[in-house]
Design an enzyme around this catalytic site. Structure first.
Site, short mmCIF file in Angstrom:
data_model
loop_
_atom_site.label_atom_id
_atom_site.label_comp_id
_atom_site.label_asym_id
_atom_site.label_seq_id
_atom_site.Cartn_x
_atom_site.Cartn_y
_atom_site.Cartn_z
N ALA A 210 0.78 -1.24 0.00
CA ALA A 210 0.00 0.00 0.00
C ALA A 210 0.81 1.30 0.00
O ALA A 210 0.31 2.33 -0.45
CB ALA A 210 -0.93 0.00 1.20
N ASP A 233 1.86 -2.91 4.36
CA ASP A 233 3.15 -2.72 3.71
C ASP A 233 4.22 -3.22 4.66
O ASP A 233 4.08 -3.16 5.88
CB ASP A 233 3.40 -1.25 3.35
N ASP A 260 4.36 -8.37 6.25
CA ASP A 260 4.68 -9.03 4.98
C ASP A 260 3.36 -9.64 4.50
O ASP A 260 2.91 -10.66 5.05
CB ASP A 260 5.74 -10.11 5.23
N CYS A 329 4.51 -0.94 -12.52
CA CYS A 329 5.04 0.18 -13.30
C CYS A 329 6.27 -0.31 -14.07
O CYS A 329 7.33 0.30 -14.04
CB CYS A 329 5.36 1.37 -12.41
N1 SAM Z 1 0.44 0.95 -4.05
C1 SAM Z 1 1.38 1.98 -3.69
C2 SAM Z 1 0.84 3.33 -4.12
O1 SAM Z 1 -0.03 3.39 -5.00
O2 SAM Z 1 1.26 4.34 -3.54
C3 SAM Z 1 2.77 1.70 -4.26
C4 SAM Z 1 3.30 0.35 -3.87
S1 SAM Z 1 4.97 0.07 -4.33
C5 SAM Z 1 4.85 -0.26 -6.01
C6 SAM Z 1 5.27 -1.50 -3.67
C7 SAM Z 1 5.24 -1.56 -2.14
O3 SAM Z 1 5.33 -2.94 -1.74
C8 SAM Z 1 6.41 -0.88 -1.43
O4 SAM Z 1 5.92 0.12 -0.58
C9 SAM Z 1 7.07 -1.99 -0.63
O5 SAM Z 1 7.52 -1.57 0.65
C10 SAM Z 1 5.95 -2.98 -0.48
N2 SAM Z 1 6.34 -4.39 -0.22
C11 SAM Z 1 7.41 -5.08 -0.72
N3 SAM Z 1 7.40 -6.36 -0.26
C12 SAM Z 1 6.31 -6.46 0.54
C13 SAM Z 1 5.75 -7.52 1.31
N4 SAM Z 1 6.33 -8.73 1.31
N5 SAM Z 1 4.63 -7.28 2.02
C14 SAM Z 1 4.05 -6.06 2.01
N6 SAM Z 1 4.53 -5.02 1.31
C15 SAM Z 1 5.63 -5.22 0.57
#
Ligand code: SAM
Length: 394
Positions: A210, A233, A260, A329
């Site tokens: 998120a 997140d 996670d 993206c």
């Molecule tokens: N959806 C967000 C927005 O619109 O602002 C952007 C999300 S960004 C592309 C991906 C996110 O996934 C990052 O904030 C990262 O910290 C999180 N992330 C990575 N591995 C994760 C996990 N195993 N569980 C939860 N979040 C995770």
């Protein structure tokens, strides 16, 4: 020298990226896409926080600040702004070499902070300077606000005030509209991703990845602050950003938890969501401007496998007839169409048809029903490269 290597050397984009682009789009278009990726989006979008203000009021305030903006023709909470440039930057002054991330901001008109400086000539406050990346690309000219000693001692603050950059975008982050939570800076396809989730008032929505909350806050806005959104997140720092955004935008229906989210169905097996958004970490090849990109085959393949883990959990926690929106993206088929193929073949999900949504169809060589998914192409749509698919289960 083969074509992969020629383009790869010319543009500093890895062979893993160049070879895929040539395979998907042919040589000529591959080169155009890379050229576009090295520059800012032509379409710079702002999302209006409809919980607080109308699109017309935002347009009026922008006009009063002499910022040229137009409403999106069909997306009522999106406003489009002009990106000016490219301008000629002469390069007169002492040299300051900045890191990639800093150069990508400075080339759009931001000031250069001391933390982004890699190397510089001896300078005093008020000296004219030229800001370059490590490959000698001049991105802007400016006036030194600190001397070289303070910059290299990493005294926090603006090192160079940018006076002339290759591109210029309006500095909305420092506007009243932004600080009062009336707007969120978000690319047009990212705005579209939350729209196609079609969240309804009083539903329960999970945002599995998120932070910093672009999509979470948009979904909250569409639901008119009703129902509940579970925003997860893994990153503490990014979750803090999400919480600041939630507060700034006056959002009341978000529960944010550091977790996670791949473990969500194990930890809370009884959860059932009406809608789930999966916007996982990706190789981010579609983010622009990107001066160079070294993504490797190995990274692309392992990121794709990581993304499948979120999709697997989402499929478990989704109510029958619910909706999962998956977006990235990036532009590799491994992270996009092939992951959707996995959802259809291994997770028992079905594709919802997005063919009437703005954008272009996905790549049909990797997914037979790719016309139901959406790709935004830097060369055709003037946006970052973004992929969106919507899925359901019976
Ligand atoms: N959806 C967000 C927005 O619109 O602002 C952007 C999300 S960004 C592309 C991906 C996110 O996934 C990052 O904030 C990262 O910290 C999180 N992330 C990575 N591995 C994760 C996990 N195993 N569980 C939860 N979040 C995770």
């Amino acid at each position: 020298m083969n074509e992969y290597n020629r383009l790869s050397n010319k543009y500093n984009y890895s062979p893993a990226i160049v070879s895929r682009l040539i395979e998907y789009f042919g040589e000529k278009r591959a080169e155009n896409i890379i050229k576009e990726l090295k520059t800012p989006s032509r379409v710079f979008a702002v999302r209006v926080n409809s919980l607080m203000i109308s699109t017309d009021q935002v347009l009026e305030e922008l006009e009063q600040s002499s910022i040229k903006a137009t409403p999106h023709p069909t997306i009522e909470d999106a406003i489009l702004l002009e990106v000016e440039g490219p301008f000629l930057v002469k390069g007169i002054g002492k040299k300051v070499i900045a890191d990639k991330f800093a150069c990508e901001s400075v080339m759009q008109g931001s000031d250069l902070y001391s933390s982004g400086v890699i190397k510089l000539e001896k300078i005093k406050v008020s000296d004219p300077v030229v800001i370059e990346d490590k490959n000698g690309l001049i991105v802007a000219e400016g006036i030194a606000k600190m001397n070289s000693k303070s910059i290299m001692q990493r005294i926090k603050g603006v090192a160079v005030q940018t006076t002339n950059s290759i591109y210029k975008i309006p500095d909305l982050k420092n506007s009243h509209l932004y600080s009062r939570g009336m707007i969120y800076l978000q690319s047009l396809p990212a705005i579209i991703a939350s729209k196609v989730l079609e969240p309804q008032p009083n539903e329960f929505v999970i945002d599995m990845c998120a932070a910093p909350g672009g999509k979470t806050t948009h979904i909250a806005q569409i639901m008119n602050n009703t129902g509940k959104i579970l925003a997860l997140d893994r990153s503490k720092k990014r979750l803090q950003k999400l919480r600041r955004n939630v507060k700034r935008l006056g959002i009341k229906n978000v529960i944010s938890i550091r977790l996670d989210s791949r473990l969500l169905s194990k930890k809370y097996p009884c959860l059932e969501a009406d809608r789930i958004i999966v916007d996982p970490p990706c190789t981010a090849i579609g983010v622009r401007p990107k001066l160079y990109d070294n993504s490797t085959d190995k990274e692309i393949i392992s990121t794709s496998a990581y993304q499948r883990q979120f999709l697997k959990v989402a499929a478990k926690l989704l109510k029958p007839s619910g909706t999962i929106v998956y977006s990235t993206c990036t532009l590799t088929a491994e992270e996009n169409e092939s992951n959707i193929k996995y959802c259809l073949e291994e997770l028992g999900l079905r594709l919802k048809d997005l063919s009437k949504t703005p954008g272009s169809p996905g790549l049909s060589s990797y997914l037979s029903d790719a016309k139901k998914t959406r790709r935004f192409h830097p060369d055709l749509h003037g946006t970052p490269a973004i992929f969106i698919a919507s899925l359901t289960k019976d």
